[in-house]
Design a protein around this motif. Structure first.
Motif, PDB file in Angstrom:
ATOM      1  N   GLU A 217      38.690  19.481  69.804  1.00  0.00           N
ATOM      2  CA  GLU A 217      37.462  19.865  70.656  1.00  0.00           C
ATOM      3  C   GLU A 217      37.490  18.857  71.911  1.00  0.00           C
ATOM      4  O   GLU A 217      37.550  19.110  72.946  1.00  0.00           O
ATOM      5  CB  GLU A 217      36.215  19.977  70.118  1.00  0.00           C
ATOM      6  CG  GLU A 217      35.786  21.376  69.478  1.00  0.00           C
ATOM      7  CD  GLU A 217      36.771  21.616  68.360  1.00  0.00           C
ATOM      8  OE1 GLU A 217      36.983  20.712  67.607  1.00  0.00           O
ATOM      9  OE2 GLU A 217      37.041  22.975  68.174  1.00  0.00           O
ATOM     10  N   LEU A 221      38.540  19.809  75.811  1.00  0.00           N
ATOM     11  CA  LEU A 221      37.277  19.454  76.694  1.00  0.00           C
ATOM     12  C   LEU A 221      37.960  18.320  77.964  1.00  0.00           C
ATOM     13  O   LEU A 221      37.472  18.537  79.133  1.00  0.00           O
ATOM     14  CB  LEU A 221      36.254  18.548  76.092  1.00  0.00           C
ATOM     15  CG  LEU A 221      34.979  17.948  77.237  1.00  0.00           C
ATOM     16  CD1 LEU A 221      34.237  19.376  77.452  1.00  0.00           C
ATOM     17  CD2 LEU A 221      34.001  17.182  76.224  1.00  0.00           C
ATOM     18  N   ARG A 248      33.701  19.520  84.390  1.00  0.00           N
ATOM     19  CA  ARG A 248      33.646  20.407  82.844  1.00  0.00           C
ATOM     20  C   ARG A 248      32.376  19.784  82.191  1.00  0.00           C
ATOM     21  O   ARG A 248      32.093  18.371  82.460  1.00  0.00           O
ATOM     22  CB  ARG A 248      34.888  20.210  82.182  1.00  0.00           C
ATOM     23  CG  ARG A 248      36.116  20.941  82.623  1.00  0.00           C
ATOM     24  CD  ARG A 248      36.772  20.782  81.545  1.00  0.00           C
ATOM     25  NE  ARG A 248      38.448  21.162  82.024  1.00  0.00           N
ATOM     26  CZ  ARG A 248      39.476  20.972  81.594  1.00  0.00           C
ATOM     27  NH1 ARG A 248      39.610  20.275  80.328  1.00  0.00           N
ATOM     28  NH2 ARG A 248      40.751  21.231  82.180  1.00  0.00           N
ATOM     29  N   TYR A 250      29.807  20.430  78.466  1.00  0.00           N
ATOM     30  CA  TYR A 250      29.804  21.235  76.924  1.00  0.00           C
ATOM     31  C   TYR A 250      29.599  22.534  77.200  1.00  0.00           C
ATOM     32  O   TYR A 250      29.963  23.387  76.352  1.00  0.00           O
ATOM     33  CB  TYR A 250      28.831  20.505  76.049  1.00  0.00           C
ATOM     34  CG  TYR A 250      29.416  19.360  75.472  1.00  0.00           C
ATOM     35  CD1 TYR A 250      30.267  19.576  74.364  1.00  0.00           C
ATOM     36  CD2 TYR A 250      29.219  18.045  75.752  1.00  0.00           C
ATOM     37  CE1 TYR A 250      30.952  18.424  73.628  1.00  0.00           C
ATOM     38  CE2 TYR A 250      29.638  16.967  75.346  1.00  0.00           C
ATOM     39  CZ  TYR A 250      30.463  17.117  74.265  1.00  0.00           C
ATOM     40  OH  TYR A 250      31.102  16.075  73.750  1.00  0.00           O
ATOM     41  N   ILE A 253      32.594  24.997  76.744  1.00  0.00           N
ATOM     42  CA  ILE A 253      33.266  24.684  75.519  1.00  0.00           C
ATOM     43  C   ILE A 253      33.392  26.167  74.922  1.00  0.00           C
ATOM     44  O   ILE A 253      34.429  26.220  74.311  1.00  0.00           O
ATOM     45  CB  ILE A 253      32.773  23.786  74.493  1.00  0.00           C
ATOM     46  CG1 ILE A 253      33.851  23.105  73.709  1.00  0.00           C
ATOM     47  CG2 ILE A 253      31.775  24.299  73.662  1.00  0.00           C
ATOM     48  CD1 ILE A 253      33.564  21.687  73.512  1.00  0.00           C
ATOM     49  N   TYR A 258      39.210  27.937  76.996  1.00  0.00           N
ATOM     50  CA  TYR A 258      39.073  26.901  76.005  1.00  0.00           C
ATOM     51  C   TYR A 258      39.491  27.240  74.481  1.00  0.00           C
ATOM     52  O   TYR A 258      40.233  26.985  73.639  1.00  0.00           O
ATOM     53  CB  TYR A 258      37.551  26.375  76.056  1.00  0.00           C
ATOM     54  CG  TYR A 258      37.578  25.043  76.622  1.00  0.00           C
ATOM     55  CD1 TYR A 258      38.091  23.927  76.673  1.00  0.00           C
ATOM     56  CD2 TYR A 258      36.167  25.155  77.692  1.00  0.00           C
ATOM     57  CE1 TYR A 258      37.832  22.781  77.246  1.00  0.00           C
ATOM     58  CE2 TYR A 258      35.911  23.861  78.204  1.00  0.00           C
ATOM     59  CZ  TYR A 258      36.648  23.092  78.113  1.00  0.00           C
ATOM     60  OH  TYR A 258      36.490  21.927  78.917  1.00  0.00           O
TER      61      TYR A 258
END
Ligand code: ATP
Ligand code: MG
Length: 275
Positions: A217, A221, A248, A250, A253, A258
């Motif tokens: 993750e 990100l 970008r 969260y 995500i 992604y």
């Protein structure tokens, strides 16, 4: 591999900022073994990688696959057995102020104030002039530590200490920031804040970043591209770009791009390095 080695690099800071200059890193046929000459263990096997100017590249892989070894070779802290690393065509043979390393545990001088920690690099290089103190103060401001100039590292939180170590690196105007699991020791909330902080910092200055993590993750990100490594011997088994617009946060995500990259990386890791 899903794309060409050279990613879409970003131009340097458009505002003429003095913080960083663009760099381009070429890792060519790098091999490295540890152990005795009689019984060497191959840790990196013919690693090839090109990193564009101003690119944010994440090195991702399981424990022991050679991420830190590769980062240390790029930094000039380790010498490869064969192959080479060049930055803008110049061979890396030793550490240099153009490359700054940020570790999981911030490397700070406990007996120096935050301001003196930031001033340490210029002082060590005998590059202190009338403007250095102001630059150091502005670095502290950049990393959100303007009010802590006279505090000592033990008076700062873990996230603040890591931001201080980043300020200490940035004052040297590095072309390349090498980060080895820099947020690995932080709690989840602070870690998220630090990731956003780094994204903003990079958006402003566009230094070339090589960021080591084992967190899929985190890699998706942050990165323009993710290089997935596998172990025994350490090698790059998958290279993918994360074509998600910046800035970008969260909120992105769960975007399709992604998800695609995350799925692909997970599949590669689950298949033991075969994408
Ligand atoms: N100085 C050393 N002497 C002998 N073996 C070493 C040395 N440094 C690393 N190794 C070995 O080389 C391999 C790669 O180590 P490295 O630290 O580069 O992995 P890594 O991917 O960074 O792992 P981690 O995610 O746990 O930090 C490991 O098997 C490790 O045991
Ligand atoms: Mg490591």
């Amino acid at each position: 591999m899903t794309e060409s080695i050279i990613g879409a690099g970003n131009p340097g800071a458009s505002d003429g900022s003095v913080i960083t200059r663009p760099a381009r890193i070429a890792v060519q046929n790098v091999t490295k073994s540890y152990g005795s000459r009689r019984k060497p263990t191959l840790v990196l096997d013919t690693v090839n990688l090109e990193i564009a100017q101003g690119e944010f590249l994440c090195l991702l892989g399981p424990s022991g696959c050679g991420k830190s070894t590769l980062l240390n070779i790029i930094g000039g802290f380790l010498t490869p057995d064969s192959g080479s690393v060049t930055i803008d065509g110049r061979k890396v043979e030793r550490p240099g102020p153009d490359r700054c390393m940020i570790f999981q545990q911030p490397a700070l001088f406990g007996w120096l104030t935050a301001l003196d920690n930031v001033m340490f690099g210029p002082r060590a290089q005998h590059k202190v002039d009338a403007s250095t103190r102001d630059r150091a103060m502005s670095m502290l401001d950049t990393v959100g530590l303007a009010g802590t100039a006279n505090k000592y590292p033990h008076q700062l939180s873990g996230g603040m200490r890591q931001r201080l170590s980043i300020a200490r690196a940035l004052i040297n105007e590095p072309q390349v920031l090498l980060m080895d699991e820099p947020f690995g020791a932080l709690d989840a909330i602070t870690r998220g804040q630090m990731q956003e902080f780094l994204l903003n910092l990079w958006a402003e200055h566009h230094m070339t970043v090589v960021f080591v993590t084992h967190d899929v993750e985190e890699a998706t990100l942050l990165a323009d591209r993710v290089a997935v490594m596998a172990a025994n011997p350490g090698r790059i088994v998958h290279l993918d770009s994360v074509d998600v617009p910046r800035p970008r946060s969260y909120d992105l995500i769960d975007s399709p791009e992604y998800s695609r990259v995350r799925m692909q990386i997970r599949r590669t890791i689950e298949n033991g390095g075969h994408s």
